[in-house]
Design a protein around this motif. Structure first.
Motif, PDB file in Angstrom:
ATOM      1  N   PRO A 440       0.835  -1.207   0.000  1.00 52.69           N
ATOM      2  CA  PRO A 440       0.000   0.000   0.000  1.00 52.69           C
ATOM      3  C   PRO A 440       0.867   1.253   0.000  1.00 52.69           C
ATOM      4  CG  PRO A 440      -0.755  -1.572   1.639  1.00 52.69           C
ATOM      5  CD  PRO A 440       0.574  -2.065   1.153  1.00 52.69           C
ATOM      6  N   GLU A 441       0.303   2.348  -0.490  1.00 49.05           N
ATOM      7  CA  GLU A 441       1.063   3.601  -0.579  1.00 49.05           C
ATOM      8  C   GLU A 441       1.574   4.057   0.772  1.00 49.05           C
ATOM      9  OE1 GLU A 441      -1.109   6.550  -2.620  1.00 49.05           O
ATOM     10  OE2 GLU A 441      -1.272   5.414  -4.479  1.00 49.05           O
ATOM     11  N   THR A 442       0.814   3.840   1.827  1.00 53.78           N
ATOM     12  CA  THR A 442       1.273   4.260   3.156  1.00 53.78           C
ATOM     13  C   THR A 442       2.522   3.496   3.547  1.00 53.78           C
ATOM     14  OG1 THR A 442      -0.254   2.654   4.135  1.00 53.78           O
ATOM     15  CG2 THR A 442      -1.013   4.933   3.945  1.00 53.78           C
ATOM     16  N   GLY A 443       2.570   2.206   3.167  1.00 53.46           N
ATOM     17  CA  GLY A 443       3.760   1.414   3.457  1.00 53.46           C
ATOM     18  C   GLY A 443       4.956   1.929   2.703  1.00 53.46           C
ATOM     19  N   GLU A 444       4.746   2.337   1.453  1.00 52.38           N
ATOM     20  CA  GLU A 444       5.846   2.867   0.655  1.00 52.38           C
ATOM     21  C   GLU A 444       6.363   4.166   1.269  1.00 52.38           C
ATOM     22  OE1 GLU A 444       4.135   1.041  -3.550  1.00 52.38           O
ATOM     23  OE2 GLU A 444       4.036   3.185  -3.145  1.00 52.38           O
ATOM     24  N   GLU A 445       5.446   4.992   1.729  1.00 53.59           N
ATOM     25  CA  GLU A 445       5.857   6.269   2.316  1.00 53.59           C
ATOM     26  C   GLU A 445       6.631   6.059   3.614  1.00 53.59           C
ATOM     27  OE1 GLU A 445       2.199   8.280   2.811  1.00 53.59           O
ATOM     28  OE2 GLU A 445       1.905   8.689   0.691  1.00 53.59           O
ATOM     29  N   ASP A 446       6.338   4.952   4.316  1.00 56.38           N
ATOM     30  CA  ASP A 446       7.014   4.692   5.583  1.00 56.38           C
ATOM     31  C   ASP A 446       8.297   3.879   5.430  1.00 56.38           C
ATOM     32  OD1 ASP A 446       5.021   6.015   6.828  1.00 56.38           O
ATOM     33  OD2 ASP A 446       3.870   4.245   7.350  1.00 56.38           O
ATOM     34  N   LEU A 454      -0.258  -6.775   2.079  1.00 56.16           N
ATOM     35  CA  LEU A 454       0.031  -6.638   0.662  1.00 56.16           C
ATOM     36  C   LEU A 454      -1.105  -5.916  -0.044  1.00 56.16           C
ATOM     37  CD1 LEU A 454       1.326 -10.231  -0.132  1.00 56.16           C
ATOM     38  CD2 LEU A 454       2.703  -8.148  -0.210  1.00 56.16           C
ATOM     39  N   ARG A 455      -0.765  -5.223  -1.107  1.00 56.24           N
ATOM     40  CA  ARG A 455      -1.793  -4.630  -1.952  1.00 56.24           C
ATOM     41  C   ARG A 455      -2.529  -5.759  -2.683  1.00 56.24           C
ATOM     42  NH1 ARG A 455      -1.662   0.403  -4.481  1.00 56.24           N
ATOM     43  NH2 ARG A 455       0.581   0.571  -4.106  1.00 56.24           N
ATOM     44  N   TYR A 456      -3.850  -5.661  -2.774  1.00 59.11           N
ATOM     45  CA  TYR A 456      -4.615  -6.697  -3.471  1.00 59.11           C
ATOM     46  C   TYR A 456      -4.387  -6.605  -4.977  1.00 59.11           C
ATOM     47  CZ  TYR A 456      -8.471  -9.169  -5.667  1.00 59.11           C
ATOM     48  OH  TYR A 456      -9.209 -10.000  -6.464  1.00 59.11           O
ATOM     49  N   VAL A 457      -4.007  -7.718  -5.584  1.00 66.71           N
ATOM     50  CA  VAL A 457      -3.864  -7.829  -7.036  1.00 66.71           C
ATOM     51  C   VAL A 457      -4.641  -9.068  -7.460  1.00 66.71           C
ATOM     52  CG1 VAL A 457      -2.283  -8.168  -8.970  1.00 66.71           C
ATOM     53  CG2 VAL A 457      -1.594  -6.723  -7.046  1.00 66.71           C
ATOM     54  N   PRO A 458      -5.645  -8.936  -8.303  1.00 68.40           N
ATOM     55  CA  PRO A 458      -6.460 -10.098  -8.688  1.00 68.40           C
ATOM     56  C   PRO A 458      -5.635 -11.147  -9.432  1.00 68.40           C
ATOM     57  CG  PRO A 458      -6.961  -8.212 -10.091  1.00 68.40           C
ATOM     58  CD  PRO A 458      -6.083  -7.700  -8.988  1.00 68.40           C
ATOM     59  N   SER A 459      -6.040 -12.386  -9.306  1.00 65.54           N
ATOM     60  CA  SER A 459      -5.265 -13.482  -9.895  1.00 65.54           C
ATOM     61  C   SER A 459      -5.249 -13.443 -11.418  1.00 65.54           C
ATOM     62  CB  SER A 459      -5.824 -14.833  -9.422  1.00 65.54           C
ATOM     63  OG  SER A 459      -7.188 -14.982  -9.804  1.00 65.54           O
ATOM     64  N   HIS A 460      -6.263 -12.830 -12.060  1.00 69.12           N
ATOM     65  CA  HIS A 460      -6.228 -12.773 -13.522  1.00 69.12           C
ATOM     66  C   HIS A 460      -5.231 -11.730 -14.027  1.00 69.12           C
ATOM     67  CE1 HIS A 460      -9.471  -9.875 -12.360  1.00 69.12           C
ATOM     68  NE2 HIS A 460      -8.913  -9.127 -13.295  1.00 69.12           N
ATOM     69  N   LYS A 461      -4.686 -10.948 -13.128  1.00 67.19           N
ATOM     70  CA  LYS A 461      -3.611 -10.006 -13.465  1.00 67.19           C
ATOM     71  C   LYS A 461      -2.252 -10.568 -13.048  1.00 67.19           C
ATOM     72  CE  LYS A 461      -2.077  -5.284 -12.360  1.00 67.19           C
ATOM     73  NZ  LYS A 461      -2.411  -4.018 -11.647  1.00 67.19           N
ATOM     74  N   PHE A 462      -2.235 -11.347 -12.001  1.00 69.98           N
ATOM     75  CA  PHE A 462      -1.022 -11.996 -11.505  1.00 69.98           C
ATOM     76  C   PHE A 462      -1.288 -13.491 -11.505  1.00 69.98           C
ATOM     77  CE2 PHE A 462       1.457 -13.399  -7.614  1.00 69.98           C
ATOM     78  CZ  PHE A 462       2.683 -13.400  -8.252  1.00 69.98           C
ATOM     79  N   LEU A 463      -0.887 -14.155 -12.585  1.00 68.61           N
ATOM     80  CA  LEU A 463      -1.334 -15.516 -12.882  1.00 68.61           C
ATOM     81  C   LEU A 463      -0.338 -16.591 -12.460  1.00 68.61           C
ATOM     82  CD1 LEU A 463      -3.949 -16.549 -14.251  1.00 68.61           C
ATOM     83  CD2 LEU A 463      -2.711 -16.575 -16.422  1.00 68.61           C
TER      84      LEU A 463
END
Length: 526
Positions: A440-446, A454-463
């Motif tokens: 998430p962006e807050t994690g990146e900023e910290d 983890l940021r949610y990424v659907p399985s049809h995008k990350f196969l």
């Protein structure tokens, strides 16, 4: 007569292909900054394009998909009936794998291509795959087996992998990390499958056992890619004649069947030895769940059991064994990511009392919640998925979300390797290794490492772990094994990739590194 016709067909195809090959090659050289889309030539179809780019097939497909809007059509030589639709569009993937998945089975030809596993859950569709997946869920969901698998991986890291790496670091000798990892993963996979450790990984000064079965598995995947890309009549004729890649594959099949027989004999011998010991606990291994099942023992003389065990071995070995070298390759080029992983591991390490020369081991339950370590693994899987392609068959004509029509009998190839390299899917930095994209962006900023999820990424995008009803049932086990290895190696050693070597994918259905990965290790001073 049939053989004579085949010979004439092949000769004619090659004669026609030669001038087109040089024309296509010339066009490629004159357009260095422009991707040349594959041409569906009369008679020979896409064959010249494949020949011209066979040395970098996965990369070429990715370039073509990027230039053609993430999908393109192609056909094979005239008379073969080979019609292809190639895509990496996430919307198409969701439709194919989930929304209308019944219309896109693997198909009968897929089962023939991987005939050494025919009938097992990797090759079947419909009711058989649902029934076999239910069995796998029961088998892999058993707490005792899960504990055995975690302990097997952890113990192999402590007693074999880290001692070997310590020797290599002390000697300062470059070595092929991919070969060592392949041996390690083979042992870690076979032990819970058969209850017996093949012992392929040894320390310096001890003889390294042969890796015939592992080489045979590599051959299965290499020849499978050949079968995917030539007319079925061609490779079947070669199989009948025992020539070319098919001769090599036949030998590999014999080795794998012999390996299964050998491991089963070792398991029986071990069981008998344990039986004479009073109070011996019942066996905890995968084969125990199948060996007395009539469906697996009686059908085809036990052929389904053998195919299933080979399936388990290939699935477990290829996922971890293919991924780990790419993970270490990416981390070696990203010291910032290594630093964050060590920061994440530091609180765990501080609670462990170890001497200066003692190797630090991280337990599977300790690494399970580590977010950045998971992100680092996902990012490597995005760029280098162990299975770079998926193949489906079209049952009935359909219109995909991209607007493309597919006809009954078409073959659909989904390029996972290309999907991870699409700017439209992952952004302008899609070619960069950046674990932060999974946080998430807050994690990146910290500082990234402080992210709690983890940021949610659907399985049809990350196969990488499949999608829809055929989602990988061993995902959590694979992540546990990957984390156990990576955490221990990253904490205890600095990994340096030796310069001057060409690091590129092998031409195979699994994304191994073509010539291995030569590295040097240095023990960390803490």
């Amino acid at each position: 007569m049939a053989i004579s016709f085949l010979q004439e067909l092949l000769i004619s195809t090659l004669v026609l292909s030669v001038p087109l090959y040089f024309y296509f090659k010339s066009s490629t050289r004159s357009s260095k900054n422009n991707t040349v889309l594959p041409t569906n030539w009369p008679i020979v179809g896409i064959l010249p394009s494949l020949i011209a780019n066979i040395h970098n097939l996965h990369g070429y497909v990715a370039h073509v998909l990027a230039a053609s809007g993430q999908s393109f059509r192609a056909h094979g030589p005239a008379g073969t009936g080979m019609r292809f639709f190639v895509t990496c569009d996430p919307a198409n993937v969701r439709h194919i794998f989930t929304t209308n998945q019944a219309n896109f089975p693997k198909g009968a030809e897929f089962a023939e291509i991987f005939d050494v596993m025919r009938g097992s859950f990797f090759t079947v569709d419909g009711e058989p795959v649902r029934r076999q997946r239910a069995k796998i869920q029961t088998v892999l969901g058993g707490p005792r087996l899960l504990a055995r698998m975690a302990a097997s991986c952890r113990d192999k890291v402590e007693k074999a992998l880290l001692p070997l790496f310590t020797d290599m670091a002390r000697m300062g000798t470059p070595f092929d990390l991919q070969d060592v990892v392949a041996r390690f993963v083979f042992d870690v996979t076979a032990t819970p499958v058969f209850g017996v450790d093949p012992g392929l990984l040894s320390r310096i000064g001890m003889p390294m056992p042969p890796v015939d079965a592992a080489v045979a598995m590599d051959t299965v995947m290499e020849v499978a890619l050949f079968r995917h890309t030539v007319p079925a009549s061609c490779w079947k004729a070669m199989r009948w004649l025992r020539v070319g890649p098919e001769r090599k594959l036949a030998a590999a099949h014999a080795v794998l069947r012999g390996f299964i027989t050998e491991m089963m004999e070792k398991r029986i011998k071990k069981s008998r030895e344990e039986d004479v010991q009073k109070g011996a606990a019942p066996a905890v291994d995968i084969v125990s769940s199948y060996i007395n099942d009539p469906e697996y023992c009686e059908e085809n003389g036990g052929g389904l059991l053998r195919a299933t065990l080979i399936n388990y071995m290939i699935a477990g070995r290829d996922t971890i064994g293919t991924t780990l070298p790419w993970v270490f390759y990416n981390l070696a080029k990203s010291p910032h990511a290594v630093s964050i992983i060590r920061d994440e591991l530091s609180p765990i390490a501080s609670r462990k009392a170890t001497g200066a020369d003692t190797m630090m081991i991280f337990e599977p339950e300790e690494t399970k919640p580590l977010v950045y370590l998971t992100a680092a693994l996902y990012e490597s899987l995005r760029l280098y998925p162990p299975g770079p392609i998926e193949r489906k068959t079209v049952v009935a004509g359909d219109v995909l979300p991209s607007g493309h029509e597919v006809r009954a009998g078409d073959t659909v190839f989904i390029s996972l390797h290309a999907m991870g390299r699409m700017e439209g899917v992952w952004g302008k930095d899609c070619l960069e290794y950046n674990p932060g994209r999974w946080l998430p962006e807050t994690g990146e900023e910290d500082g990234v490492g402080k992210a709690k999820r983890l940021r949610y990424v659907p399985s049809h995008k990350f196969l990488a772990f499949n999608s829809g009803p055929r989602m990988c049932l061993g995902k959590d086990i694979a992540l546990m094994q990957l984390k156990t290895v990576v955490a221990a190696v990253v904490w205890n050693f600095d990994v340096e990739v030796v310069e001057g070597q060409s690091v590129e994918p092998k031409l195979s259905c699994i994304l191994q590194i073509k010539n291995g990965l030569v590295v040097k290790l240095k023990k960390r001073q803490m």
